[in-house]
Design a protein around this motif. Structure first.
Motif, short mmCIF file in Angstrom:
data_model
loop_
_atom_site.label_atom_id
_atom_site.label_comp_id
_atom_site.label_asym_id
_atom_site.label_seq_id
_atom_site.Cartn_x
_atom_site.Cartn_y
_atom_site.Cartn_z
N LYS A 18 2.34 8.69 -6.98
CA LYS A 18 2.19 9.27 -5.64
C LYS A 18 3.40 8.93 -4.77
CE LYS A 18 -1.04 9.51 -1.75
NZ LYS A 18 -2.34 9.02 -1.20
N ASN A 19 3.88 7.69 -4.86
CA ASN A 19 5.10 7.30 -4.14
C ASN A 19 6.28 8.15 -4.58
OD1 ASN A 19 4.85 3.66 -3.62
ND2 ASN A 19 3.73 5.35 -2.72
N LEU B 42 -6.40 -3.95 -2.06
CA LEU B 42 -5.76 -3.47 -3.29
C LEU B 42 -5.08 -4.62 -4.02
CD1 LEU B 42 -4.10 -0.07 -2.32
CD2 LEU B 42 -5.82 -0.44 -4.11
N SER C 15 -4.90 1.65 -12.52
CA SER C 15 -4.87 2.45 -11.29
C SER C 15 -3.52 2.37 -10.58
CB SER C 15 -5.97 1.99 -10.33
OG SER C 15 -5.69 0.70 -9.82
N ILE C 16 -2.68 1.42 -10.98
CA ILE C 16 -1.36 1.29 -10.36
C ILE C 16 -0.47 2.48 -10.70
CG2 ILE C 16 0.79 -0.05 -10.53
CD1 ILE C 16 -0.98 -2.56 -10.62
N ASP D 127 -5.97 -5.91 -7.75
CA ASP D 127 -4.96 -5.88 -8.81
C ASP D 127 -4.67 -7.28 -9.34
OD1 ASP D 127 -4.78 -3.17 -8.45
OD2 ASP D 127 -2.97 -3.27 -7.20
N ILE E 64 4.41 0.74 -3.24
CA ILE E 64 4.10 0.02 -4.47
C ILE E 64 5.16 0.29 -5.54
CG2 ILE E 64 2.62 1.83 -5.43
CD1 ILE E 64 1.98 -1.95 -5.64
N TYR E 65 5.73 1.49 -5.50
CA TYR E 65 6.82 1.81 -6.43
C TYR E 65 7.98 0.83 -6.25
CZ TYR E 65 11.11 4.18 -7.95
OH TYR E 65 12.33 4.46 -8.50
N SER F 172 0.81 -1.22 0.00
CA SER F 172 0.00 0.00 0.00
C SER F 172 0.84 1.27 0.00
CB SER F 172 -0.93 0.01 1.22
OG SER F 172 -0.18 0.06 2.41
N LYS F 173 2.00 1.24 0.67
CA LYS F 173 2.80 2.46 0.84
C LYS F 173 4.10 2.47 0.03
CE LYS F 173 -0.10 4.11 3.80
NZ LYS F 173 -0.98 5.25 3.42
N ARG G 140 -0.76 5.44 -8.33
CA ARG G 140 -0.24 5.06 -7.01
C ARG G 140 1.28 5.08 -7.01
NH1 ARG G 140 -3.81 -0.02 -7.38
NH2 ARG G 140 -2.24 -1.01 -6.04
#
Length: 428
Positions: free
Chosen positions: A390-391, A366, A383-384, A370, A309-310, A306-307, A387
């Motif tokens: 955002k990372n 999530l 949607s990935i 996915d 994903i990158y 979740s935090k 995310r």
């Protein structure tokens, strides 16, 4: 076929080139054998020489010709390879296209059918099957350069052992690199793994594992591999003040952070893609929650997905790149495999009985979403991308608070972002 002995004129030519032999009758050669590219070398015992074409082998920008130069060869088989400045090449096989340069010794002095993995007490044995069961083997296209010794080991094709590394009683699969004074003892190292300035002992290490500077990995059962052992990590507390009879089982894609210390016994095999944070002392445990972040005095299931994903997808991108995967990614298939999905399902069921956080619930939801999308469409959920962005934005904001010129020297990884966009479009 290696059927015939040397002819007298070949013996004379070899002597004229500075070569010596305890008994020239013990050498067998191919029918088309020539004495070219054999100079200033010593031969003892029974030897098979396939003959040398003189073709060029390159390493670090330097070209070598196949042949035997300034070396001692004993009881060995040498194909169309290059042995140059090797003090002793004994009971070993140099396969076609291999290069062995500036080496102290490459030897085999024992039966090589087993590797002691797991506990150092030798309770687990990994059986090995070789065509040359009692010889060290240097595989096709392998490079062994600038090392002191290599003993009782099998190097598969295109392996590189260099720069002071030491390898004993081990098997290195194709395209491995062991370098910069690294030590590998009684271990199996999977394809495309890299051990640099580190020690790996009594371990089964799967493919695409990076073991970095001054770290220790001992008594590990890590068949799935695809992970990272950071600088100074001590994944090796197997003595516990008594006998060295403990072991660790890392999970698929596990990340051991800088300077962490993992106390044995430890079993993370049911916690794929988990991470131990920098400097953490990890107590003995069995962890069954995927994508977990282990911090000091805190375990956060699902946090990695979740935090970070990158980090997950960048690892997969690097694995694909290292093994030249094309088309649909085999490593995305692993990320969204039934094995990982089953681990997530177990974690969800177990956590329902506790007051688990919304962050954990969101992470596993999530992942399930996915995973379902990927298995149905064979491409990533679009949607990935936001995310991941955002990372990246979070990293950039923090970096610019610390360095004013952060963005000038930390540009976006356009190649990685293109890879992700490609995988959301279908992977082709």
């Amino acid at each position: 076929m290696l059927r015939r002995p040397l002819m007298q004129k070949e013996i004379d030519a070899l002597k004229a080139a500075g070569n010596t032999c305890d008994d020239w009758n013990n050498i067998r050669v191919a029918q088309d054998f020539t004495t070219k590219n054999i100079a200033n070398s010593k031969f003892t015992g029974k030897i098979k020489l396939h003959g040398f074409s003189g073709k060029t082998l390159s390493h670090k920008g330097v070209n070598f010709q196949t042949g035997i130069f300034n070396s001692w060869v004993s009881e060995s088989v040498v194909e169309d390879a290059c042995i140059y400045d090797v003090k002793l090449f004994s009971n070993s096989v140099a396969c076609e296209g291999s290069l062995i340069f500036n080496v102290g010794s490459i030897v085999c002095d024992r039966e090589m059918s087993h590797i002691k993995i797991g506990t150092e007490m030798g309770h687990r044995l990994l059986k090995r099957q070789f065509s040359e069961n009692e010889r060290t083997v240097i595989g096709r296209g392998a490079r062994v350069c600038n090392v002191s010794s290599l003993e009782n080991s099998h190097l598969a094709d295109c392996v590189c052992v260099e720069n002071g590394a030491l390898v004993r009683e081990s098997m290195l699969e194709s395209n491995c690199v062991v370098t910069d004074n690294a030590i590998v003892k009684s271990s199996f190292i999977g394809s495309f793994s890299h051990v640099g300035e580190a020690e790996v002992s009594n371990s089964l290490v799967g493919p695409l594992v990076q073991v970095h500077h001054h770290s220790l990995l001992i008594s590990a059962l890590w068949a799935e591999g695809r992970g990272n052992v950071g600088y100074g990590a001590n994944v090796g507390s197997n003595h516990t003040g008594r006998m060295p009879d403990q072991e660790v089982a890392p999970g698929l894609g596990m990340f051991f952070g800088l300077g962490c210390s993992v106390k044995f016994p430890a079993n993370f095999s049911e916690a794929p893609f988990s991470m131990i944070a920098t400097g953490v002392v990890c107590e003995p445990m069995r962890l069954r929650f995927p994508f977990t972040l282990i911090k000091k005095d805190e375990i956060i299931p699902g946090w990695v997905y979740s935090k970070n994903i990158y980090g997950v997808y960048r690892s997969i991108y690097k694995w694909d790149k290292r093994c030249n995967a094309a088309g649909v990614s085999p490593h995305l298939d692993l990320l969204y495999s039934k094995q990982v999905l089953d681990c997530v399902a177990y974690a969800c069921d177990a956590l329902k009985e506790t007051n688990f956080s919304e962050t954990t619930a969101e992470a596993y939801e999530l992942y399930v979403e996915d995973c379902s999308f990927y298995r149905k469409n064979k491409k990533l959920n679009p949607s990935i991308i936001p995310r991941i962005e955002k990372n990246l934005e979070r990293d950039c904001e923090r970096g610019q608070e610390i360095f004013e010129d952060y963005m000038e020297f930390h540009p976006k990884d356009e190649e990685f972002l293109s890879y992700i966009q490609e995988k959301t479009a279908g992977g082709q």
